[in-house]
Design an enzyme around this catalytic site. Sequence first.
Site, PDB file in Angstrom:
ATOM      1  N   ILE A 167      30.589   2.286  97.637  1.00 52.42           N
ATOM      2  CA  ILE A 167      30.540   1.608  98.722  1.00 52.42           C
ATOM      3  C   ILE A 167      29.279   1.792  99.980  1.00 52.42           C
ATOM      4  O   ILE A 167      29.048   0.820 100.992  1.00 52.42           O
ATOM      5  CB  ILE A 167      31.223   0.660  98.809  1.00 52.42           C
ATOM      6  CG1 ILE A 167      32.633   0.602 100.172  1.00 52.42           C
ATOM      7  CG2 ILE A 167      31.473   0.142  97.142  1.00 52.42           C
ATOM      8  CD1 ILE A 167      33.242  -0.011 100.516  1.00 52.42           C
ATOM      9  N   ASP A 168      30.173   3.120 100.088  1.00 48.13           N
ATOM     10  CA  ASP A 168      29.920   3.644 101.802  1.00 48.13           C
ATOM     11  C   ASP A 168      28.282   4.407 101.740  1.00 48.13           C
ATOM     12  O   ASP A 168      27.420   4.649 102.575  1.00 48.13           O
ATOM     13  CB  ASP A 168      30.077   4.632 101.906  1.00 48.13           C
ATOM     14  CG  ASP A 168      32.033   4.473 102.323  1.00 48.13           C
ATOM     15  OD1 ASP A 168      31.909   2.977 102.451  1.00 48.13           O
ATOM     16  OD2 ASP A 168      32.890   5.650 102.400  1.00 48.13           O
TER      17      ASP A 168
HETATM   18  O1  F6P Z   1      35.231   5.474  99.713  1.00 48.05           O
HETATM   19  C1  F6P Z   1      34.732   3.953 100.085  1.00 48.05           C
HETATM   20  C2  F6P Z   1      36.051   3.567 101.230  1.00 48.05           C
HETATM   21  O2  F6P Z   1      36.353   1.802 100.324  1.00 48.05           O
HETATM   22  C3  F6P Z   1      35.600   4.003 102.066  1.00 48.05           C
HETATM   23  O3  F6P Z   1      34.805   3.127 102.474  1.00 48.05           O
HETATM   24  C4  F6P Z   1      37.413   3.546 102.938  1.00 48.05           C
HETATM   25  O4  F6P Z   1      37.094   4.197 104.296  1.00 48.05           O
HETATM   26  C5  F6P Z   1      38.044   4.145 102.248  1.00 48.05           C
HETATM   27  O5  F6P Z   1      37.496   4.024 100.615  1.00 48.05           O
HETATM   28  C6  F6P Z   1      39.454   2.895 101.418  1.00 48.05           C
HETATM   29  O6  F6P Z   1      40.489   3.962 100.259  1.00 48.05           O
HETATM   30  P1  F6P Z   1      41.190   3.822 100.249  1.00 48.05           P
HETATM   31  O7  F6P Z   1      41.158   2.467  98.758  1.00 48.05           O
HETATM   32  O8  F6P Z   1      41.807   4.847  99.608  1.00 48.05           O
HETATM   33  O9  F6P Z   1      42.635   2.595 101.162  1.00 48.05           O
END
Ligand code: F6P
Length: 357
Positions: free
Chosen positions: A137-138
């Site tokens: 999504i980034d």
């Molecule tokens: O890499 C995608 C992402 O959604 C980032 O935008 C966010 O910082 C991270 O994953 C959150 O990760 P987790 O699901 O491990 O908390």
Amino acid sequence: MKRRIGILTSGGDCPGLNATIRGVAKACYEKFGEDVEIIGIHDGYYGLINGLCKEMKQSDFSGILTTGGTIFGTKRTPFKMMQVIEDDNVDKVKAMKATYKKQKLDCLLTLGGNGTHKTANLLSTEGLNVIGLPKTIDNDIWGTSVTFGFHTAVDTATDVIDRLHSTANSHGRILVAEIMGNKAGWLTLYSGIAGGADMIVIPEIPYDIEKLAEACEKRDSKGFSIMAVAEGAFDKAEAKMKKKERAKVRAEQGLTTATSRIAKQIEQMTGRETRVCIPGHMLRGGSPSAYDRVLATKFGVHAAELVAKEKYGYAVAMIKEVVSENKLVDVAGKTKFVPEDDQMVKYAKALGVSFGD
Ligand code: F6P
């Protein structure tokens, strides 16, 4: 001779993983007919290390175009920190190669983001036939203008920002929305513009709290403001710090992200009530948008074409609006940031949006 194709999804999930898996599978069954066997590897590289593999049936790929998450499961744990059957001394690369060999795979398709591509490249240099597909999504994978999952998340984040307008207006408040994106600000930038945010704060443009407060004051006659802040945003002082130092300072302030600090400071500086809204993992969940279903399908079919050509060591990418591929070695270890002179930033500034710089 049957081709045996392994597929895994690794890292944080996103909408469009199943649509991509379906695209790969359908195109492979069309191309190779009976001569293909698809092996689902569960929980990403963890599953490859631990041999969590399952031979799939064609029917397993039906009805998944619209579903969120991943039918194979995923693990986000960074490769170097992975626990392997509680034994951290196990050589993970060796273990992955052993599973690949045991499963008699002809190739491995890895659906993931930057970390996944890095490991895919490592396996490729170790002699495995690997093809990466760009998920996140980034939207921060180097060498591709777009990743699947991004546009669905933009739609969801935009909806969140849309909904903040009326409540912010009713109360004359400043509403601060924290949008996911710990390194790159693409999601905040796109949803901020689509949702008509008045201020957009992204990691690539460190903010000055005075400037953000000024922007709120400027809008004072309107009575309310909407601020879209990327999860990974930091101010100009923090920009001078190393990542570790920044994390320490934040921990001392009882913070992980800058959002609540921004809201608090803005409230003190403007005298206007602020509220924080964190949609968090809602941005990663749910059914992929039509755009992402189409993109995922294109990427999946392209990966199947690469398999047919036995073109390995590549990452599928959108290059100048055409589905193509980059060498994994060129993608690994890089991040696609919002450039300083990005056109979207310029256009947003032309509308009067403040980036706090
Ligand atoms: O890499 C995608 C992402 O959604 C980032 O935008 C966010 O910082 C991270 O994953 C959150 O990760 P987790 O699901 O491990 O908390």
